[in-house]
Design a protein around this motif. Sequence first.
Motif, PDB file in Angstrom:
ATOM      1  N   PRO A  89      49.346  38.870  32.836  1.00 23.54           N
ATOM      2  CA  PRO A  89      49.534  37.435  33.157  1.00 23.54           C
ATOM      3  C   PRO A  89      50.546  37.216  34.410  1.00 23.54           C
ATOM      4  CG  PRO A  89      50.499  38.440  30.864  1.00 23.54           C
ATOM      5  CD  PRO A  89      49.988  39.559  31.557  1.00 23.54           C
ATOM      6  N   ALA A  90      51.132  38.141  34.836  1.00 23.16           N
ATOM      7  CA  ALA A  90      51.939  37.960  36.037  1.00 23.16           C
ATOM      8  C   ALA A  90      50.950  38.011  37.303  1.00 23.16           C
ATOM      9  CB  ALA A  90      53.241  38.655  35.997  1.00 23.16           C
ATOM     10  N   ASP A  91      49.773  38.363  37.342  1.00 21.78           N
ATOM     11  CA  ASP A  91      48.967  38.638  38.377  1.00 21.78           C
ATOM     12  C   ASP A  91      48.870  37.393  39.213  1.00 21.78           C
ATOM     13  OD1 ASP A  91      48.560  41.254  38.049  1.00 21.78           O
ATOM     14  OD2 ASP A  91      46.337  40.987  37.390  1.00 21.78           O
ATOM     15  N   SER A  92      48.877  37.415  40.519  1.00 21.06           N
ATOM     16  CA  SER A  92      48.756  36.314  41.515  1.00 21.06           C
ATOM     17  C   SER A  92      47.588  36.599  42.211  1.00 21.06           C
ATOM     18  CB  SER A  92      50.061  36.128  41.934  1.00 21.06           C
ATOM     19  OG  SER A  92      50.475  37.004  42.927  1.00 21.06           O
ATOM     20  N   ARG A  93      46.925  37.702  42.321  1.00 21.59           N
ATOM     21  CA  ARG A  93      45.977  37.773  43.314  1.00 21.59           C
ATOM     22  C   ARG A  93      44.751  38.454  42.682  1.00 21.59           C
ATOM     23  NH1 ARG A  93      47.690  38.217  48.625  1.00 21.59           N
ATOM     24  NH2 ARG A  93      45.928  39.888  49.103  1.00 21.59           N
ATOM     25  N   CYS A  94      43.553  37.996  43.027  1.00 19.58           N
ATOM     26  CA  CYS A  94      42.155  38.505  42.199  1.00 19.58           C
ATOM     27  C   CYS A  94      42.064  39.921  42.548  1.00 19.58           C
ATOM     28  CB  CYS A  94      41.235  37.573  42.763  1.00 19.58           C
ATOM     29  SG  CYS A  94      40.857  37.787  44.736  1.00 19.58           S
ATOM     30  N   PRO A  95      41.321  40.517  41.990  1.00 23.71           N
ATOM     31  CA  PRO A  95      41.012  42.038  42.019  1.00 23.71           C
ATOM     32  C   PRO A  95      40.497  42.370  43.557  1.00 23.71           C
ATOM     33  CG  PRO A  95      40.198  41.211  39.985  1.00 23.71           C
ATOM     34  CD  PRO A  95      40.628  39.975  40.681  1.00 23.71           C
ATOM     35  N   GLY A  96      39.753  41.421  44.119  1.00 30.23           N
ATOM     36  CA  GLY A  96      39.339  41.702  45.530  1.00 30.23           C
ATOM     37  C   GLY A  96      40.251  41.656  46.597  1.00 30.23           C
ATOM     38  N   CYS A  97      41.193  40.726  46.530  1.00 25.50           N
ATOM     39  CA  CYS A  97      42.204  40.512  47.391  1.00 25.50           C
ATOM     40  C   CYS A  97      43.392  41.592  47.027  1.00 25.50           C
ATOM     41  CB  CYS A  97      43.205  39.317  47.155  1.00 25.50           C
ATOM     42  SG  CYS A  97      42.001  37.835  47.830  1.00 25.50           S
TER      43      CYS A  97
END
Length: 135
Positions: A89-97
């Motif tokens: 839930p704390a992710d701020s970037r997509c997997p690609g970035c």
Amino acid sequence: MDTRGRQRDLDMLRVLLHEHRDRYRTQLRLLNQPRQGGAGSTEQPALAELTWRRLDDVEHALHALDRGRYGRCTGCGADIRIDQLIRQPADSRCPGCSRREPEPGLRSRVYTAGDRPRRERTAAPETRRPDAGGR
């Protein structure tokens, strides 16, 4: 996904983030560990330091949610998939970035013995020729 469906999912993630925040605060209370030093303090017991960092991440995510920026990649601006946000839930970037480069401004992670990632060793290409007599 339609805008209303995504907003409903983000509202559910808000509840999840609040639950995470409450759990981390309870854990810190049980550990009886006030925050010591700065982000790189080595005086802090490992579990308390990890919990403080996770609490910071959740607080940051809640702040982004309040500003209407939660769920958007800070690298490319695309929507982060809901299933990724449910897992982290704390992710701020997509997997690609995240794969391309680490998020700017992130503190370096301090690993404990149990969560240190292992580097996979790759076999070095064979440098000897088969007819070189074994040396």
